[in-house]
Write a protein that holds these residues in place. Structure first.
Motif, mmCIF file in Angstrom:
data_model
loop_
_atom_site.group_PDB
_atom_site.id
_atom_site.type_symbol
_atom_site.label_atom_id
_atom_site.label_comp_id
_atom_site.label_asym_id
_atom_site.label_seq_id
_atom_site.Cartn_x
_atom_site.Cartn_y
_atom_site.Cartn_z
ATOM 1 N N LEU A 129 -20.722 2.638 18.469
ATOM 2 C CA LEU A 129 -20.515 3.768 17.570
ATOM 3 C C LEU A 129 -19.506 3.427 16.493
ATOM 4 N N LEU A 130 -18.426 2.752 16.872
ATOM 5 C CA LEU A 130 -17.378 2.397 15.919
ATOM 6 C C LEU A 130 -17.896 1.431 14.861
ATOM 7 N N ILE A 131 -18.610 0.396 15.316
ATOM 8 C CA ILE A 131 -19.165 -0.579 14.371
ATOM 9 C C ILE A 131 -20.197 0.085 13.459
ATOM 10 N N GLY A 132 -21.076 0.892 14.060
ATOM 11 C CA GLY A 132 -22.091 1.577 13.273
ATOM 12 C C GLY A 132 -21.482 2.521 12.259
ATOM 13 N N GLN A 133 -20.420 3.209 12.666
ATOM 14 C CA GLN A 133 -19.755 4.148 11.770
ATOM 15 C C GLN A 133 -19.151 3.432 10.570
ATOM 16 N N VAL A 134 -18.448 2.338 10.838
ATOM 17 C CA VAL A 134 -17.816 1.591 9.747
ATOM 18 C C VAL A 134 -18.870 1.038 8.793
ATOM 19 N N ILE A 135 -19.915 0.418 9.362
ATOM 20 C CA ILE A 135 -20.968 -0.154 8.524
ATOM 21 C C ILE A 135 -21.641 0.926 7.683
ATOM 22 N N ALA A 136 -21.987 2.050 8.331
ATOM 23 C CA ALA A 136 -22.682 3.120 7.616
ATOM 24 C C ALA A 136 -21.829 3.688 6.496
ATOM 25 N N LYS A 137 -20.559 3.916 6.774
ATOM 26 C CA LYS A 137 -19.693 4.515 5.755
ATOM 27 C C LYS A 137 -19.438 3.555 4.600
ATOM 28 N N VAL A 138 -19.263 2.280 4.912
ATOM 29 C CA VAL A 138 -19.030 1.308 3.846
ATOM 30 C C VAL A 138 -20.285 1.163 2.976
ATOM 31 N N VAL A 139 -21.456 1.075 3.623
ATOM 32 C CA VAL A 139 -22.704 0.927 2.874
ATOM 33 C C VAL A 139 -22.957 2.163 2.008
ATOM 34 N N LEU A 140 -22.801 3.346 2.593
ATOM 35 C CA LEU A 140 -23.010 4.570 1.824
ATOM 36 C C LEU A 140 -21.990 4.707 0.701
ATOM 37 N N SER A 141 -20.773 4.237 0.948
ATOM 38 C CA SER A 141 -19.739 4.291 -0.083
ATOM 39 C C SER A 141 -20.098 3.424 -1.279
#
Length: 230
Positions: free
Chosen positions: A192-204
């Motif tokens: 969840l932590l890795i997915g959250q960071v990746i998703a937020k960075v990509v969306l950003s």
């Protein structure tokens, strides 16, 4: 009674764009905490992201837009004001949980009642983790966004780049704080932590720059309409 006693004081002028974003901001602070209870899988991987990310990205866009148009001071102020709807929502949630359910619901909709109470009784860690991650990440976003601006207005491309960098860095910090405080010990949080960071960075990088640009244009349009109506 004197004339001055009966004359209403003039209303404090506020740009229409700022007013609209302030209202939207308050709603998103509450909704982010509610949505965070569900984790969404990032297909086709086993990584996941908590659903509050979608509302939280809107908070990032609003705070950056307000900072761009009305200044860092106002952007910082709405971040702190965001605690008000969060506090009221948490108090109301505890009140609703403490009040006895109706006879109709107990006898005829027991499953609905149990689901409601299970979700909202266990979401307290989310409500507690949210403000900690919220205040750190959004103030960091505003600070980075403002520092990258320098002393000039910059170009649209510059606005988009600043928005992407500030959002990516602040959202990575937000993910670490929120996921750790909200879910550590309840289940393995690494995916969840890795997915959250990746998703937020990509969306950003992919989405936030365009949303900020659109947000700035929308606020400018609203402000122009406000001026025409005055």
């Amino acid at each position: 009674m004197s004339e001055t006693d009966t004359t209403a004081k003039p209303a404090i002028a506020m740009p229409l764009g700022l007013f609209v974003y302030l209202m939207l901001y308050g709603g998103m602070t509450v909704l982010a905490g509610v949505l965070a209870y569900k984790q969404v899988q990032l297909v086709p991987t086993d990584l996941a992201v908590e659903s509050g990310i979608f509302a939280f990205l809107i908070l990032v866009v609003i705070s950056s837009t307000v900072s761009q148009l009305y200044g860092q001071k106002y952007a910082t102020r709405i971040v702190w004001l965001g605690f008000v709807p969060l506090l009221i929502a948490s108090v109301l949630m505890q009140l609703v949980l403490a009040l006895p359910p109706s006879v109709e619901m107990v006898n005829g909709r027991a499953e609905d009642l149990a689901a409601f109470e299970q979700v909202h009784n266990t979401v307290w860690r989310v409500w507690a983790a949210g403000p900690a991650a919220y205040i750190v990440s959004l103030l960091l976003n505003i600070w980075i966004f403002s520092r990258l601006r320098g002393s000039g207005e910059g170009t649209t491309i510059g606005l988009m780049i600043r928005g992407a960098i500030a959002s990516a860095l602040s959202q990575a910090v937000d993910s670490v704080i929120f996921i750790t405080l909200a879910f550590y010990g309840l289940f393995p949080i690494m995916d969840l932590l890795i997915g959250q960071v990746i998703a937020k960075v990509v969306l950003s990088i992919v989405l936030v720059p365009f949303l900020i640009t659109g947000g700035v244009k929308l606020a400018q349009w609203l402000d122009s309409k406000n001026i025409e109506a005055s």
